[in-house]
Design a protein around this motif. Structure first.
Motif, PDB file in Angstrom:
ATOM      1  N   PRO A   1       0.835  -1.210   0.000  1.00 23.35           N
ATOM      2  CA  PRO A   1       0.000   0.000   0.000  1.00 23.35           C
ATOM      3  C   PRO A   1       0.870   1.260   0.000  1.00 23.35           C
ATOM      4  O   PRO A   1       1.944   1.299   0.610  1.00 23.35           O
ATOM      5  CB  PRO A   1      -0.800  -0.141   1.293  1.00 23.35           C
ATOM      6  CG  PRO A   1      -0.757  -1.592   1.645  1.00 23.35           C
ATOM      7  CD  PRO A   1       0.562  -2.084   1.170  1.00 23.35           C
ATOM      8  N   ARG A   2       0.378   2.263  -0.693  1.00 26.20           N
ATOM      9  CA  ARG A   2       1.127   3.525  -0.742  1.00 26.20           C
ATOM     10  C   ARG A   2       1.363   4.076   0.674  1.00 26.20           C
ATOM     11  O   ARG A   2       2.402   4.682   0.941  1.00 26.20           O
ATOM     12  CB  ARG A   2       0.353   4.528  -1.590  1.00 26.20           C
ATOM     13  CG  ARG A   2       1.055   5.880  -1.741  1.00 26.20           C
ATOM     14  CD  ARG A   2       0.201   6.839  -2.555  1.00 26.20           C
ATOM     15  NE  ARG A   2       0.149   6.448  -3.941  1.00 26.20           N
ATOM     16  CZ  ARG A   2       1.018   6.855  -4.879  1.00 26.20           C
ATOM     17  NH1 ARG A   2       2.039   7.632  -4.520  1.00 26.20           N
ATOM     18  NH2 ARG A   2       0.877   6.475  -6.130  1.00 26.20           N
ATOM     19  N   ALA A   3       0.431   3.855   1.572  1.00 21.23           N
ATOM     20  CA  ALA A   3       0.563   4.362   2.939  1.00 21.23           C
ATOM     21  C   ALA A   3       1.775   3.758   3.643  1.00 21.23           C
ATOM     22  O   ALA A   3       2.413   4.411   4.477  1.00 21.23           O
ATOM     23  CB  ALA A   3      -0.694   4.086   3.728  1.00 21.23           C
ATOM     24  N   ASP A   4       2.114   2.474   3.295  1.00 29.11           N
ATOM     25  CA  ASP A   4       3.275   1.834   3.937  1.00 29.11           C
ATOM     26  C   ASP A   4       4.591   2.524   3.567  1.00 29.11           C
ATOM     27  O   ASP A   4       5.582   2.458   4.314  1.00 29.11           O
ATOM     28  CB  ASP A   4       3.350   0.359   3.545  1.00 29.11           C
ATOM     29  CG  ASP A   4       2.232  -0.469   4.179  1.00 29.11           C
ATOM     30  OD1 ASP A   4       1.432   0.134   4.932  1.00 29.11           O
ATOM     31  OD2 ASP A   4       2.182  -1.679   3.917  1.00 29.11           O
ATOM     32  N   ALA A   5       4.628   3.176   2.400  1.00 31.24           N
ATOM     33  CA  ALA A   5       5.872   3.782   1.903  1.00 31.24           C
ATOM     34  C   ALA A   5       6.014   5.256   2.279  1.00 31.24           C
ATOM     35  O   ALA A   5       7.032   5.877   1.966  1.00 31.24           O
ATOM     36  CB  ALA A   5       5.949   3.631   0.383  1.00 31.24           C
ATOM     37  N   GLU A   6       4.991   5.794   2.942  1.00 37.08           N
ATOM     38  CA  GLU A   6       5.079   7.215   3.278  1.00 37.08           C
ATOM     39  C   GLU A   6       6.234   7.509   4.226  1.00 37.08           C
ATOM     40  O   GLU A   6       6.844   8.585   4.189  1.00 37.08           O
ATOM     41  CB  GLU A   6       3.758   7.679   3.891  1.00 37.08           C
ATOM     42  CG  GLU A   6       2.623   7.769   2.884  1.00 37.08           C
ATOM     43  CD  GLU A   6       1.307   8.209   3.528  1.00 37.08           C
ATOM     44  OE1 GLU A   6       1.301   8.344   4.789  1.00 37.08           O
ATOM     45  OE2 GLU A   6       0.323   8.414   2.795  1.00 37.08           O
ATOM     46  N   ALA A   7       6.592   6.561   5.087  1.00 37.58           N
ATOM     47  CA  ALA A   7       7.694   6.770   6.039  1.00 37.58           C
ATOM     48  C   ALA A   7       9.061   6.589   5.397  1.00 37.58           C
ATOM     49  O   ALA A   7      10.088   6.923   5.997  1.00 37.58           O
ATOM     50  CB  ALA A   7       7.547   5.814   7.220  1.00 37.58           C
ATOM     51  N   VAL A   8       9.079   6.017   4.176  1.00 40.84           N
ATOM     52  CA  VAL A   8      10.357   5.786   3.492  1.00 40.84           C
ATOM     53  C   VAL A   8      10.281   6.355   2.065  1.00 40.84           C
ATOM     54  O   VAL A   8      10.271   5.604   1.082  1.00 40.84           O
ATOM     55  CB  VAL A   8      10.712   4.286   3.472  1.00 40.84           C
ATOM     56  CG1 VAL A   8      11.247   3.837   4.813  1.00 40.84           C
ATOM     57  CG2 VAL A   8       9.507   3.451   3.081  1.00 40.84           C
ATOM     58  N   PRO A   9      10.227   7.671   1.921  1.00 45.60           N
ATOM     59  CA  PRO A   9      10.141   8.271   0.590  1.00 45.60           C
ATOM     60  C   PRO A   9      11.372   7.981  -0.261  1.00 45.60           C
ATOM     61  O   PRO A   9      11.346   8.164  -1.475  1.00 45.60           O
ATOM     62  CB  PRO A   9       9.994   9.763   0.890  1.00 45.60           C
ATOM     63  CG  PRO A   9      10.594   9.948   2.242  1.00 45.60           C
ATOM     64  CD  PRO A   9      10.270   8.690   2.998  1.00 45.60           C
ATOM     65  N   CYS A  10      12.472   7.505   0.378  1.00 45.75           N
ATOM     66  CA  CYS A  10      13.681   7.203  -0.375  1.00 45.75           C
ATOM     67  C   CYS A  10      13.437   6.121  -1.423  1.00 45.75           C
ATOM     68  O   CYS A  10      14.060   6.114  -2.485  1.00 45.75           O
ATOM     69  CB  CYS A  10      14.799   6.782   0.558  1.00 45.75           C
ATOM     70  SG  CYS A  10      14.358   5.400   1.652  1.00 45.75           S
ATOM     71  N   LEU A  11      12.505   5.188  -1.165  1.00 41.18           N
ATOM     72  CA  LEU A  11      12.256   4.114  -2.114  1.00 41.18           C
ATOM     73  C   LEU A  11      11.671   4.646  -3.420  1.00 41.18           C
ATOM     74  O   LEU A  11      11.992   4.146  -4.509  1.00 41.18           O
ATOM     75  CB  LEU A  11      11.317   3.071  -1.488  1.00 41.18           C
ATOM     76  CG  LEU A  11      11.867   2.339  -0.256  1.00 41.18           C
ATOM     77  CD1 LEU A  11      10.815   1.343   0.268  1.00 41.18           C
ATOM     78  CD2 LEU A  11      13.159   1.616  -0.592  1.00 41.18           C
ATOM     79  N   VAL A  12      10.802   5.658  -3.315  1.00 41.34           N
ATOM     80  CA  VAL A  12      10.244   6.273  -4.523  1.00 41.34           C
ATOM     81  C   VAL A  12      11.298   7.137  -5.199  1.00 41.34           C
ATOM     82  O   VAL A  12      11.450   7.134  -6.427  1.00 41.34           O
ATOM     83  CB  VAL A  12       8.992   7.094  -4.172  1.00 41.34           C
ATOM     84  CG1 VAL A  12       8.470   7.828  -5.403  1.00 41.34           C
ATOM     85  CG2 VAL A  12       7.896   6.176  -3.602  1.00 41.34           C
ATOM     86  N   ASP A  13      12.064   7.887  -4.392  1.00 46.68           N
ATOM     87  CA  ASP A  13      13.100   8.752  -4.959  1.00 46.68           C
ATOM     88  C   ASP A  13      14.149   7.937  -5.721  1.00 46.68           C
ATOM     89  O   ASP A  13      14.677   8.385  -6.743  1.00 46.68           O
ATOM     90  CB  ASP A  13      13.796   9.553  -3.849  1.00 46.68           C
ATOM     91  CG  ASP A  13      12.858  10.594  -3.241  1.00 46.68           C
ATOM     92  OD1 ASP A  13      11.854  10.924  -3.899  1.00 46.68           O
ATOM     93  OD2 ASP A  13      13.150  11.074  -2.130  1.00 46.68           O
ATOM     94  N   LEU A  14      14.453   6.734  -5.210  1.00 46.33           N
ATOM     95  CA  LEU A  14      15.462   5.886  -5.850  1.00 46.33           C
ATOM     96  C   LEU A  14      14.855   4.978  -6.931  1.00 46.33           C
ATOM     97  O   LEU A  14      15.561   4.139  -7.496  1.00 46.33           O
ATOM     98  CB  LEU A  14      16.155   5.012  -4.793  1.00 46.33           C
ATOM     99  CG  LEU A  14      16.991   5.760  -3.740  1.00 46.33           C
ATOM    100  CD1 LEU A  14      17.452   4.796  -2.650  1.00 46.33           C
ATOM    101  CD2 LEU A  14      18.197   6.423  -4.396  1.00 46.33           C
ATOM    102  N   ALA A  15      13.573   5.172  -7.209  1.00 43.29           N
ATOM    103  CA  ALA A  15      12.866   4.376  -8.238  1.00 43.29           C
ATOM    104  C   ALA A  15      12.864   2.897  -7.911  1.00 43.29           C
ATOM    105  O   ALA A  15      12.855   2.044  -8.804  1.00 43.29           O
ATOM    106  CB  ALA A  15      13.471   4.622  -9.619  1.00 43.29           C
TER     107      ALA A  15
END
Length: 355
Positions: free
Chosen positions: A34-48
Motif C-alpha cells: 500500500p502507498r501508505a506503507d511507503a510514506e515513512a520511506v520516501p527514499c524508495l520512490v526517490d530511488l525508483a
C-alpha cells in the motif's frame, strides 16, 4: 552511488536504510505494498525502487532486484570510467608540465634574491661567501659600541680572509670609537682592514667581491636577504662608496664642531632634533641609549641657554647646528672637491681597489 533519497534518508540504492529495506523486501515478496506503507520511506520512490501500480494508484509495485543490480553495476562502471579519464588527463598534464619545467633553468646558487630564514642559514651562507671571496669585503655596521660577542662571532671569517689577502673596509657610527673591542679587532686585522665612522649609517650591509650582498629582512635580523642581482649589488656598492668618502678614518680624531662647549655627538643630535625626530629615533640612529641621548640634549640646552624644547630648536637654528657640518678649511685653502682623495674621478688611497 546512483541516486540519493530525501534529507531524512541520504543514501543510495546500494545501501538502503533499515525501514526502506523492510518495505522494499515486503514489496518484492508480495508483489506490491500500500502507498501508505511507503510514506515513512520516501527514499524508495526517490530511488525508483517503488513506483505506482498503473492498475491501482493506491498501491506501489517494486522494481525487480535484477534491474536494480544492473542499474548499480552500470553506475559503478560509469564512475570508474570517469575516474580513469581523470587519471589519464592528470597524467597528460603532468607530462606537459614536466616537459615545460625542463626548459627553465632551476634556481641554483646564482638566484638573484634568496631569503635566509634563521641564524643557522644566515651563518652558513656567510661562511660560504667568505670562503669564495678573493679580493674585497665591504661592511656597514650600524648601532653603537660593538659587543664583544658580535666581534668574536665574525673574527674567524675575517682572519681567514686576511690570510688569503682579502682587503676589508668597515663603516661604523662615531659612537663605536668608544668600544675597546673594536680597537682590539682592528689591531688584530692589521693592514688587511680599514674602518671609518659617521654620525649615522644605513642598516647592516655586507658585500663580498662586489658580487653578493647580505642585508637584514626583519628588525631583529633573524631573516636576511642574499642578493646576487648585478644591478642591486652595484647600487649597494655605490651607496657604500659615497658613505665611505664622507666618513672619518677610525685612526683620525673627529673634527671640531666649531662651537665651544658642543661636542661632535651633540652637534649630530642637534641636527636630528632640528629635523623633528623624537629622542628614541635620535638615539637609535646614532647608536646610543635613549638615556644617554637625553643627557646630551640636556647639556646642549644648557650650552645654548635654552629653557625649553621649543627654545632649543630656535637656538639650534641660530647657531647653525640644524644641518650637516661642512668640511672645514677646503674653500679657504683653495682646494676644489675634485682634488680631494676619494672624490669622483680621484682614487681613494684608503680603498684597496683604488675606486
Amino acid at each position: 552511488m546512483a541516486g540519493h533519497g530525501t534529507d531524512g534518508h541520504p543514501h543510495g540504492a546500494d545501501r538502503l536504510c533499515e525501514a526502506g529495506d523492510r518495505v522494499y523486501s515486503r514489496a518484492v515478496r508480495r508483489g506490491r505494498v500500500p502507498r501508505a506503507d511507503a510514506e515513512a520511506v520516501p527514499c524508495l520512490v526517490d530511488l525508483a525502487l517503488l513506483h505506482p501500480d498503473p492498475d491501482d494508484m493506491g498501491w506501489l509495485v517494486p522494481t525487480s532486484p535484477q534491474e536494480v543490480m544492473t542499474r548499480l553495476l552500470r553506475g559503478v562502471y560509469e564512475e570508474v570510467s570517469a575516474s580513469q579519464a581523470r587519471v589519464g588527463d592528470a597524467v597528460s598534464a603532468f607530462e606537459w608540465y614536466a616537459e615545460l619545467g625542463g626548459r627553465v633553468r632551476a634556481p641554483a646558487e646564482g638566484v638573484a634574491i634568496r631569503v635566509l630564514d634563521g641564524l643557522p642559514r644566515i651563518h652558513a651562507a656567510m661562511d660560504k661567501a667568505t670562503s669564495e671571496c678573493t679580493s674585497e669585503v665591504l661592511t656597514v655596521q650600524p648601532g653603537g659600541i660593538r659587543r664583544e660577542d658580535e666581534l668574536v662571532e665574525g673574527l674567524h671569517r675575517a682572519l681567514e680572509m686576511r690570510r688569503r689577502g682579502v682587503r676589508m673596509r668597515d663603516l661604523y657610527t662615531h659612537v663605536a670609537r668608544h668600544g675597546q673591542g673594536l680597537l682590539n679587532y682592528m689591531e688584530l686585522m692589521g693592514e688587511a682592514a680599514e674602518a671609518r665612522t659617521l654620525d649615522e649609517v644605513v642598516e647592516r650591509l655586507i658585500l663580498f667581491d662586489r658580487k653578493v650582498a647580505f642585508i637584514p629582512a626583519n628588525p631583529d635580523r633573524t631573516i636576511a636577504l642574499e642578493l646576487r642581482h648585478p644591478a642591486l649589488v652595484d647600487y649597494l656598492v655605490t651607496v657604500f662608496e659615497r658613505l665611505w668618502r664622507l666618513a672619518i678614518p677610525l685612526t683620525s680624531p673627529l673634527p671640531s664642531t666649531g662651537i665651544e662647549g658642543i661636542t661632535h655627538r651633540e652637534r649630530s643630535i642637534a641636527a636630528l632634533l632640528a629635523e623633528g625626530h623624537q629622542d628614541a629615533v635620535v638615539a637609535e640612529r646614532l647608536g646610543i641609549s635613549v638615556r644617554t641621548c637625553r643627557a646630551h640634549i640636556a647639556r646642549l640646552s644648557e650650552t645654548l641657554g635654552a629653557a625649553s624644547r621649543t627654545q632649543l630648536g630656535v637656538r639650534i637654528a641660530q647657531a647653525g647646528l640644524d644641518g650637516p657640518q661642512r668640511s672645514p678649511g677646503l674653500e679657504t685653502l683653495g682646494v676644489v672637491p675634485e682634488a680631494v682623495p676619494g672624490a669622483p674621478g680621484v682614487p681613494d688611497r684608503g680603498s684597496p681597489t683604488g675606486r
